[in-house]
Design an enzyme around this catalytic site. Structure first.
Site, PDB file in Angstrom:
ATOM      1  N   HIS A  25       0.935  -1.585  -0.145  1.00 43.24           N
ATOM      2  CA  HIS A  25      -0.063   0.001   0.024  1.00 43.24           C
ATOM      3  C   HIS A  25       1.003   0.905  -0.016  1.00 43.24           C
ATOM      4  O   HIS A  25       1.862   0.934   0.234  1.00 43.24           O
ATOM      5  CB  HIS A  25      -1.300  -0.346   0.853  1.00 43.24           C
ATOM      6  CG  HIS A  25      -0.222   0.301   2.797  1.00 43.24           C
ATOM      7  ND1 HIS A  25       0.157  -1.108   3.156  1.00 43.24           N
ATOM      8  CD2 HIS A  25       0.150   0.808   3.043  1.00 43.24           C
ATOM      9  CE1 HIS A  25       0.368  -0.352   4.443  1.00 43.24           C
ATOM     10  NE2 HIS A  25       0.319   0.882   4.563  1.00 43.24           N
ATOM     11  N   ARG A  29      -1.665  11.224   3.966  1.00 38.19           N
ATOM     12  CA  ARG A  29      -2.668  11.770   5.403  1.00 38.19           C
ATOM     13  C   ARG A  29      -3.813  12.578   4.757  1.00 38.19           C
ATOM     14  O   ARG A  29      -3.752  13.775   3.217  1.00 38.19           O
ATOM     15  CB  ARG A  29      -2.078  12.329   6.421  1.00 38.19           C
ATOM     16  CG  ARG A  29      -0.403  11.784   6.291  1.00 38.19           C
ATOM     17  CD  ARG A  29       0.494  12.712   7.596  1.00 38.19           C
ATOM     18  NE  ARG A  29       0.622  11.731   8.338  1.00 38.19           N
ATOM     19  CZ  ARG A  29       2.677  11.155   7.836  1.00 38.19           C
ATOM     20  NH1 ARG A  29       2.859  11.364   6.893  1.00 38.19           N
ATOM     21  NH2 ARG A  29       3.469  10.328   8.760  1.00 38.19           N
ATOM     22  N   GLU A  92      -3.736   3.951   1.522  1.00 39.39           N
ATOM     23  CA  GLU A  92      -4.195   3.773   2.785  1.00 39.39           C
ATOM     24  C   GLU A  92      -4.534   5.165   3.091  1.00 39.39           C
ATOM     25  O   GLU A  92      -3.579   6.100   2.883  1.00 39.39           O
ATOM     26  CB  GLU A  92      -3.348   3.901   3.926  1.00 39.39           C
ATOM     27  CG  GLU A  92      -2.635   3.283   5.386  1.00 39.39           C
ATOM     28  CD  GLU A  92      -1.668   3.348   6.276  1.00 39.39           C
ATOM     29  OE1 GLU A  92      -1.174   4.150   7.075  1.00 39.39           O
ATOM     30  OE2 GLU A  92      -1.096   2.224   5.803  1.00 39.39           O
ATOM     31  N   ASN A  96      -5.300  11.741  11.080  1.00 33.56           N
ATOM     32  CA  ASN A  96      -5.573  12.746  12.969  1.00 33.56           C
ATOM     33  C   ASN A  96      -6.146  12.782  13.134  1.00 33.56           C
ATOM     34  O   ASN A  96      -5.927  13.964  12.389  1.00 33.56           O
ATOM     35  CB  ASN A  96      -3.650  12.950  12.326  1.00 33.56           C
ATOM     36  CG  ASN A  96      -2.456  12.163  12.209  1.00 33.56           C
ATOM     37  OD1 ASN A  96      -2.120  11.128  12.618  1.00 33.56           O
ATOM     38  ND2 ASN A  96      -2.164  12.937  11.000  1.00 33.56           N
ATOM     39  N   HIS A 119       3.087  12.277  -6.746  1.00 31.74           N
ATOM     40  CA  HIS A 119       1.542  11.859  -7.291  1.00 31.74           C
ATOM     41  C   HIS A 119       1.250   9.789  -6.768  1.00 31.74           C
ATOM     42  O   HIS A 119       2.302   9.580  -6.937  1.00 31.74           O
ATOM     43  CB  HIS A 119       0.958  11.776  -8.747  1.00 31.74           C
ATOM     44  CG  HIS A 119       1.635  10.941  -9.909  1.00 31.74           C
ATOM     45  ND1 HIS A 119       2.914  11.836  -9.985  1.00 31.74           N
ATOM     46  CD2 HIS A 119       1.506   9.992 -10.466  1.00 31.74           C
ATOM     47  CE1 HIS A 119       2.776  10.926 -11.155  1.00 31.74           C
ATOM     48  NE2 HIS A 119       2.798   9.920 -11.220  1.00 31.74           N
ATOM     49  N   GLU A 165      -2.510  11.162 -10.777  1.00 34.02           N
ATOM     50  CA  GLU A 165      -2.278  10.258 -11.822  1.00 34.02           C
ATOM     51  C   GLU A 165      -3.536   9.538 -13.258  1.00 34.02           C
ATOM     52  O   GLU A 165      -3.547   9.142 -12.129  1.00 34.02           O
ATOM     53  CB  GLU A 165      -0.866  10.087 -13.197  1.00 34.02           C
ATOM     54  CG  GLU A 165      -0.607   9.607 -14.352  1.00 34.02           C
ATOM     55  CD  GLU A 165       0.831   9.267 -14.602  1.00 34.02           C
ATOM     56  OE1 GLU A 165       0.908   9.331 -15.871  1.00 34.02           O
ATOM     57  OE2 GLU A 165       1.756   8.850 -13.925  1.00 34.02           O
TER      58      GLU A 165
END
Length: 177
Positions: A25, A29, A92, A96, A119, A165
């Protein structure tokens, strides 16, 4: 003779020690998981395979994938966690806790100075249809397929401003030597 990878200075032959390793993966964030999940599930058809919360450290992980029709993750949460970490092409999203409530909060997308991360990429079966889908859903373009020097490649932004992309594999045969 089978293809063994293109060779360049610095490339080394893999040893048996890395046999079975695979990229599982990539993590991004996100400020607001609701907005990010809406974007990736609606626009790219991804499903959340697993959410893991880490209360002591105050963050959550969302693992998403675009599964083929015949792929069926396990129902049992523990088995699905193990299954998720054995896949390829997982996204993923890390949240936070509390960032969604901070008006001036934003993550660096890697494309502004200082550059770093660039990207992620989605391959689509029909680039023109994908562009029409993005237009119909008000997805922000960085670059359309007919713009710039590199034709037949698009870039869009997700809810956090990360670049994505968009390529149609058959249109890229002419790239490179």
């Amino acid at each position: 003779m089978s293809f063994d990878g293109e060779q360049y200075p610095g490339v080394q032959a893999p040893t048996s020690d890395s046999q079975g390793f695979r990229l599982n993966h990539t993590m991004l964030r996100v400020k607001d998981p609701e907005k990010a999940l809406a974007f990736y599930s609606r626009i790219f058809g991804m499903r959340v395979l697993r959410r893991l919360d880490f209360e002591e450290m105050q963050f959550s992980l969302y693992f998403l994938a675009r599964l083929d029709a015949n792929e069926q993750p396990p129902e049992d949460a523990a088995e699905r966690t193990a299954w998720t970490f054995d896949q390829r092409g997982i996204l993923e999203l890390t949240h936070n806790w509390g960032t969604e409530q901070q008006d001036d909060f934003a993550y660096h997308d890697g494309n502004a100075e200082p550059q770093g991360f660039g990207h992620i990429c989605f391959s689509v079966p029909d680039l023109d249809a994908a562009v029409a889908w993005f237009d119909a859903n008000d997805v922000e373009f960085v670059k359309r397929p007919d713009q710039g020097k590199m034709k037949d490649v698009a870039f869009v932004k997700d809810a956090d401003g990360y670049w994505i992309e968009i390529v149609e594999a058959a249109r890229l045969k002419q790239l490179g030597d």
